[in-house]
Design an enzyme around this catalytic site. Structure first.
Site, PDB file in Angstrom:
ATOM      1  N   GLU A   1       0.840  -1.194   0.000  1.00  0.00           N
ATOM      2  CA  GLU A   1       0.000   0.000   0.000  1.00  0.00           C
ATOM      3  C   GLU A   1       0.873   1.242   0.000  1.00  0.00           C
ATOM      4  OE1 GLU A   1      -2.410   3.024   0.121  1.00  0.00           O
ATOM      5  OE2 GLU A   1      -3.195   1.013  -0.253  1.00  0.00           O
TER       6      GLU A   1
ATOM      7  N   ALA B   1     -22.680   3.008  -1.907  1.00  0.00           N
ATOM      8  CA  ALA B   1     -23.842   2.129  -1.925  1.00  0.00           C
ATOM      9  C   ALA B   1     -23.478   0.785  -2.535  1.00  0.00           C
ATOM     10  CB  ALA B   1     -24.979   2.772  -2.720  1.00  0.00           C
TER      11      ALA B   1
ATOM     12  N   ARG C   1     -20.112  16.819  -3.948  1.00  0.00           N
ATOM     13  CA  ARG C   1     -20.425  15.767  -2.992  1.00  0.00           C
ATOM     14  C   ARG C   1     -20.161  16.253  -1.576  1.00  0.00           C
ATOM     15  NH1 ARG C   1     -16.970  10.795  -5.366  1.00  0.00           N
ATOM     16  NH2 ARG C   1     -18.120   9.610  -3.790  1.00  0.00           N
TER      17      ARG C   1
ATOM     18  N   ASP D   1     -11.304  -1.437  -9.725  1.00  0.00           N
ATOM     19  CA  ASP D   1     -11.213  -0.229 -10.544  1.00  0.00           C
ATOM     20  C   ASP D   1      -9.988  -0.205 -11.446  1.00  0.00           C
ATOM     21  OD1 ASP D   1     -13.556   0.764  -9.589  1.00  0.00           O
ATOM     22  OD2 ASP D   1     -12.686   2.364  -8.376  1.00  0.00           O
TER      23      ASP D   1
END
Length: 453
Positions: A43, A56, A231, A344
């Site tokens: 990471e 969601a 947002r 992704d």
């Protein structure tokens, strides 16, 4: 004659690039196979962390979590937020689609006249899936509308990963397949490691993808979709004061001319997540950064002609950033040799369909189980090939469907426009296609392919 005993195979050393939701889900899925496969997460950040606000998950994604590990579902349930229990009739509603513009016939600004509709008019309640998926949600005590704060969910996943699995501050700068076998990884801090195989879970700006796609895929980079959003997380009290109880405490999707606004509760209703999306009108994002500063004046101007209380809510956003929407449509394989892409990094999509994050959990279920059948490093590339064959078509179609959803929600859908009678069946069909998916059958198909290689 004595029996012949096989030498035990050393565990496969698997490097997972990226410690977000995708990388953690794959790692957790591999835990039952720890005797013969050892994952290490690399990471780039100094610790596990997630950017963003609410996210969601559809019924298909929630089911995938439980199939990877019941412990993931348990952690998810601790923080998941659905429609308010004060409105039991909305428990199985994913979103209530409503008209978002001012009432009357005067919306000429965006090329539509509203046809006499009023702000807040209900188009439809999109309800949850029936049958097995619906029963699974009920048994798990999770409502159809399943939203969670990204950081809370990440924390729950991190708790399931054994200590020592992750190495931090490891930004990948170079990746090379070695002739003698294995993959060499070089990091920005100067360290190099060799792994038997690599899975890139490093997001839409993936470094791993550059190696997988190679020279012919250099042009397959993330594309600006012509959409952007404001947002924010708004305290419940402000949302209730502005929208009223029912609209604030349950998921709403307001559609309108050249934009839409979605709101839903997170953190057990303490905050309301708002995404106000606009169609830019062209495909140029004139900034190297995908998130750029904005102002209250710009936000309010962008939604001129919309319902007054939505305008008021937007004007009270504490964050003023503008998020450009990018996705990753392409025709390239998701693997090359012993290097594979997941989530992704392979198939980033816009959030218009609420399905992008869920694809990572579907991916992780399939790939972790495929890798669980592999006994040595020489077979990993075959597992990656089978993963690609069963996951690429669906995940790339999600990208297309999500772009279409953004257009349809903005009254730009071809053959649909602002016709509610055409919009309703389109809404129903697009979500059913995402949700009613047989993931177990996909894994069986992939395993059969692997056996045939």
């Amino acid at each position: 004659m004595g029996s012949i005993t096989k030498e035990p195979q050393p565990p496969i050393n698997l490097a997972i690039i990226g410690g977000g939701l995708a990388g953690l889900a794959l790692t957790i899925g591999l835990l039952p196979h720890s005797k013969h496969i050892k994952p290490t997460i690399y990471e780039s950040a100094p610790a596990f962390a997630e950017i963003g606000v609410g996210v969601a998950f559809g019924p298909n994604a929630v089911r995938a979590m439980g199939m990877i590990s019941p412990d993931i579902l348990k952690g998810f349930k601790k923080h998941v937020t659905g429609n308010s229990p004060d409105y039991p009739e909305l428990r199985d509603v994913w979103a209530s689609f409503r008209y978002g513009m001012k009432g009357g016939d005067g919306e000429g600004k965006e090329g539509g006249n509203g046809k006499g509709r009023k702000y807040g008019d209900l188009i439809c309640h999109l309800r949850g899936t029936e049958g097995g998926l619906g029963e699974m949600l009920e048994q798990a005590g999770i409502s159809t509308r399943s939203c969670i704060h990204r950081a809370r969910f990440l924390d729950e996943l991190v708790r399931l990963v054994p200590d020592g699995t992750a190495k931090f501050g490891k930004r990948l700068v170079e990746i090379e397949e070695l002739e003698e076998g294995g993959v060499k990884l070089k990091f920005a801090d100067g360290e190099s490691v060799v792994a038997d195989a690599v899975v890139g879970c490093d997001g839409i700006k993936s470094m791993t993808r550059e190696m997988v796609f190679g020279e012919e895929g250099r042009k397959s980079t993330p594309q600006f979709t012509g959409e952007y959003a404001y947002r924010a997380l708004v305290p419940e009290a402000i949302a209730r004061e502005t929208l009223g109880d029912e609209l604030a405490k349950n998921c709403q999707l307001y559609v309108g001319y050249r934009g839409y606004i979605m709101s839903y509760p997170v953190e057990h209703g303490k905050f309301i997540n708002i995404a106000a999306v606009r169609q830019k009108g062209d495909l140029n994002w004139d900034n190297d950064n995908w998130i750029i500063p904005s102002t209250t004046e710009d936000m309010v101007k962008d939604f001129e002609g919309w319902g007054s209380n939505i305008i008021e809510l937007i004007s009270r956003f504490e964050t003023k950033d503008k998020w450009g929407f990018y996705d990753l449509p392409h025709e390239h394989k998701y693997y090359r040799g012993n290097v594979c892409l997941l989530g992704d990094s392979a198939h980033a999509s816009t959030p218009n369909l609420g399905a992008g994050a869920g694809m990572a959990f579907e991916d992780a279920y399939v790939l972790s189980n495929l890798l669980g059948t592999v006994q040595n490093a020489s077979e990993v590339g075959k597992a990656f090939e089978c993963f690609d064959e069963v996951r690429r078509k669906r995940s790339q179609n999600i990208i297309k469907a999500s772009r279409k959803a953004g257009q349809v929600n903005s009254f730009l859908g071809e053959g649909i426009g602002d016709d509610f009678d055409k919009l309703r069946p389109d809404i129903e069909a697009r979500y059913r296609w995402v949700w009613d998916f047989d993931l177990e059958a996909t894994l069986v198909e992939a395993k059969l392919k692997l056996l045939s290689l």
